[in-house]
Motif scaffolding. Structure first.
Motif, PDB file in Angstrom:
ATOM      1  N   ASP A 107     -10.398   1.404   7.925  1.00  0.00           N
ATOM      2  CA  ASP A 107     -10.221   2.240   6.982  1.00  0.00           C
ATOM      3  C   ASP A 107      -9.234   1.838   5.758  1.00  0.00           C
ATOM      4  O   ASP A 107      -9.261   2.356   4.697  1.00  0.00           O
ATOM      5  CB  ASP A 107      -9.596   3.760   7.448  1.00  0.00           C
ATOM      6  CG  ASP A 107     -10.499   4.528   8.244  1.00  0.00           C
ATOM      7  OD1 ASP A 107     -11.815   4.308   7.952  1.00  0.00           O
ATOM      8  OD2 ASP A 107     -10.031   5.556   9.021  1.00  0.00           O
ATOM      9  N   ASP A 108      -8.642   0.732   6.149  1.00  0.00           N
ATOM     10  CA  ASP A 108      -7.697   0.049   5.302  1.00  0.00           C
ATOM     11  C   ASP A 108      -8.304  -1.052   4.326  1.00  0.00           C
ATOM     12  O   ASP A 108      -7.506  -1.726   3.621  1.00  0.00           O
ATOM     13  CB  ASP A 108      -6.674  -0.663   5.960  1.00  0.00           C
ATOM     14  CG  ASP A 108      -5.777   0.324   6.944  1.00  0.00           C
ATOM     15  OD1 ASP A 108      -5.574   1.687   6.578  1.00  0.00           O
ATOM     16  OD2 ASP A 108      -5.472   0.199   8.198  1.00  0.00           O
ATOM     17  N   GLU A 109      -9.454  -1.325   4.303  1.00  0.00           N
ATOM     18  CA  GLU A 109     -10.185  -2.428   3.531  1.00  0.00           C
ATOM     19  C   GLU A 109     -10.039  -2.040   2.211  1.00  0.00           C
ATOM     20  O   GLU A 109      -9.902  -3.028   1.425  1.00  0.00           O
ATOM     21  CB  GLU A 109     -11.648  -2.620   4.201  1.00  0.00           C
ATOM     22  CG  GLU A 109     -11.968  -3.118   5.486  1.00  0.00           C
ATOM     23  CD  GLU A 109     -13.282  -3.240   5.755  1.00  0.00           C
ATOM     24  OE1 GLU A 109     -14.259  -3.165   4.714  1.00  0.00           O
ATOM     25  OE2 GLU A 109     -13.611  -3.308   6.786  1.00  0.00           O
ATOM     26  N   ALA A 110     -10.042  -0.995   1.725  1.00  0.00           N
ATOM     27  CA  ALA A 110      -9.985  -0.707   0.256  1.00  0.00           C
ATOM     28  C   ALA A 110      -8.718  -1.021  -0.246  1.00  0.00           C
ATOM     29  O   ALA A 110      -8.562  -1.632  -1.172  1.00  0.00           O
ATOM     30  CB  ALA A 110     -10.329   0.654   0.020  1.00  0.00           C
ATOM     31  N   VAL A 111      -7.747  -0.522   0.503  1.00  0.00           N
ATOM     32  CA  VAL A 111      -6.232  -0.839   0.083  1.00  0.00           C
ATOM     33  C   VAL A 111      -6.051  -2.185  -0.057  1.00  0.00           C
ATOM     34  O   VAL A 111      -5.065  -2.809  -1.067  1.00  0.00           O
ATOM     35  CB  VAL A 111      -5.261  -0.186   0.651  1.00  0.00           C
ATOM     36  CG1 VAL A 111      -4.955  -0.369   2.074  1.00  0.00           C
ATOM     37  CG2 VAL A 111      -3.712   0.086  -0.055  1.00  0.00           C
ATOM     38  N   PRO A 141       0.737  -1.256   0.081  1.00  0.00           N
ATOM     39  CA  PRO A 141      -0.285  -0.019   0.090  1.00  0.00           C
ATOM     40  C   PRO A 141       0.766   1.256   0.055  1.00  0.00           C
ATOM     41  O   PRO A 141       2.013   1.103   0.491  1.00  0.00           O
ATOM     42  CB  PRO A 141      -0.588  -0.027   1.387  1.00  0.00           C
ATOM     43  CG  PRO A 141       0.245  -0.901   2.151  1.00  0.00           C
ATOM     44  CD  PRO A 141       0.919  -1.967   1.388  1.00  0.00           C
ATOM     45  N   ARG A 142       0.573   2.137  -0.541  1.00  0.00           N
ATOM     46  CA  ARG A 142       1.293   3.428  -0.644  1.00  0.00           C
ATOM     47  C   ARG A 142       1.326   4.048   0.821  1.00  0.00           C
ATOM     48  O   ARG A 142       2.158   4.777   1.114  1.00  0.00           O
ATOM     49  CB  ARG A 142       0.578   4.354  -1.835  1.00  0.00           C
ATOM     50  CG  ARG A 142       1.074   3.907  -3.060  1.00  0.00           C
ATOM     51  CD  ARG A 142       0.226   5.257  -3.954  1.00  0.00           C
ATOM     52  NE  ARG A 142       0.978   5.009  -5.370  1.00  0.00           N
ATOM     53  CZ  ARG A 142       1.851   5.058  -6.133  1.00  0.00           C
ATOM     54  NH1 ARG A 142       3.028   5.560  -5.496  1.00  0.00           N
ATOM     55  NH2 ARG A 142       2.163   4.720  -7.338  1.00  0.00           N
ATOM     56  N   LYS A 143       0.025   3.829   1.676  1.00  0.00           N
ATOM     57  CA  LYS A 143      -0.073   4.482   2.743  1.00  0.00           C
ATOM     58  C   LYS A 143       0.785   3.569   3.658  1.00  0.00           C
ATOM     59  O   LYS A 143       0.693   2.330   3.619  1.00  0.00           O
ATOM     60  CB  LYS A 143      -1.533   4.242   3.277  1.00  0.00           C
ATOM     61  CG  LYS A 143      -1.728   4.645   4.511  1.00  0.00           C
ATOM     62  CD  LYS A 143      -3.184   4.095   4.921  1.00  0.00           C
ATOM     63  CE  LYS A 143      -3.462   4.171   6.360  1.00  0.00           C
ATOM     64  NZ  LYS A 143      -4.780   3.853   6.710  1.00  0.00           N
ATOM     65  N   HIS A 144       1.401   3.985   4.626  1.00  0.00           N
ATOM     66  CA  HIS A 144       2.238   3.105   5.755  1.00  0.00           C
ATOM     67  C   HIS A 144       1.225   2.360   6.633  1.00  0.00           C
ATOM     68  O   HIS A 144       0.275   3.179   7.255  1.00  0.00           O
ATOM     69  CB  HIS A 144       3.001   3.970   6.549  1.00  0.00           C
ATOM     70  CG  HIS A 144       3.909   3.138   7.402  1.00  0.00           C
ATOM     71  ND1 HIS A 144       5.129   2.463   7.102  1.00  0.00           N
ATOM     72  CD2 HIS A 144       3.648   2.485   8.717  1.00  0.00           C
ATOM     73  CE1 HIS A 144       5.442   1.792   8.058  1.00  0.00           C
ATOM     74  NE2 HIS A 144       4.724   1.642   9.167  1.00  0.00           N
ATOM     75  N   ILE A 145       1.101   1.072   6.511  1.00  0.00           N
ATOM     76  CA  ILE A 145       0.440   0.245   7.363  1.00  0.00           C
ATOM     77  C   ILE A 145       1.812  -0.855   7.915  1.00  0.00           C
ATOM     78  O   ILE A 145       2.137  -1.460   7.110  1.00  0.00           O
ATOM     79  CB  ILE A 145      -0.724  -0.585   6.738  1.00  0.00           C
ATOM     80  CG1 ILE A 145      -1.539   0.220   6.367  1.00  0.00           C
ATOM     81  CG2 ILE A 145      -1.442  -1.323   7.966  1.00  0.00           C
ATOM     82  CD1 ILE A 145      -2.708  -0.247   5.274  1.00  0.00           C
ATOM     83  N   THR A 146       1.868  -0.772   9.246  1.00  0.00           N
ATOM     84  CA  THR A 146       3.020  -1.468   9.845  1.00  0.00           C
ATOM     85  C   THR A 146       2.676  -3.180   9.445  1.00  0.00           C
ATOM     86  O   THR A 146       3.776  -3.781   8.972  1.00  0.00           O
ATOM     87  CB  THR A 146       3.013  -1.350  11.312  1.00  0.00           C
ATOM     88  OG1 THR A 146       3.567  -0.010  11.634  1.00  0.00           O
ATOM     89  CG2 THR A 146       4.217  -2.208  11.813  1.00  0.00           C
TER      90      THR A 146
END
Length: 115
Positions: free
Chosen positions: A56-60, A43-48
């Motif tokens: 909020d992370d379901e779409a990515v 994901p472009r967004k940082h998720i550890t």
């Protein structure tokens, strides 16, 4: 996490052999491939890790899974592939940014776990 290796790759600060990208995810060839096809989808967004995923992370996460098949085929794994997400120390996660390994090639990948 400003210093995260994969965040820096996503921002273009570190070069990578990119094979797919859109507004949510980036895919690039692993620098130490374990199979003829070995691509990392992040994901472009940082998720550890998966242990840190929220609603909020379901779409990515859905996008990561949705693009895996086309990435595998585009890279030459036309008869199947394996997708792997390692989580935390016990799961063997080496970079603390969620990433999915897409691995394959012309031959079967082999057993999932040692017996």
């Amino acid at each position: 996490m400003h210093d995260c290796l994969f965040c820096r790759i996503a921002r273009g600060e570190i070069p990578a052999a990119r094979v797919y990208e859109d507004e949510l995810v980036l895919a690039f060839k692993d620098i130490q491939p374990q199979r003829p096809v070995h691509v990392l989808v992040i994901p472009r967004k940082h998720i550890t890790s998966l242990a840190h995923v929220g609603p909020d992370d379901e779409a990515v996460l859905g996008r990561m899974l949705a693009v895996a098949g086309q990435i595998a085929v585009d890279q030459g794994s036309t008869d199947g592939f394996r997708s792997i997400i390692n989580t935390g120390r016990v799961g063997g996660q080496e970079v603390m940014h969620v990433h999915m390994h897409v691995v394959g090639g012309p031959d079967p990948v082999g057993p999932m776990l040692k017996r």
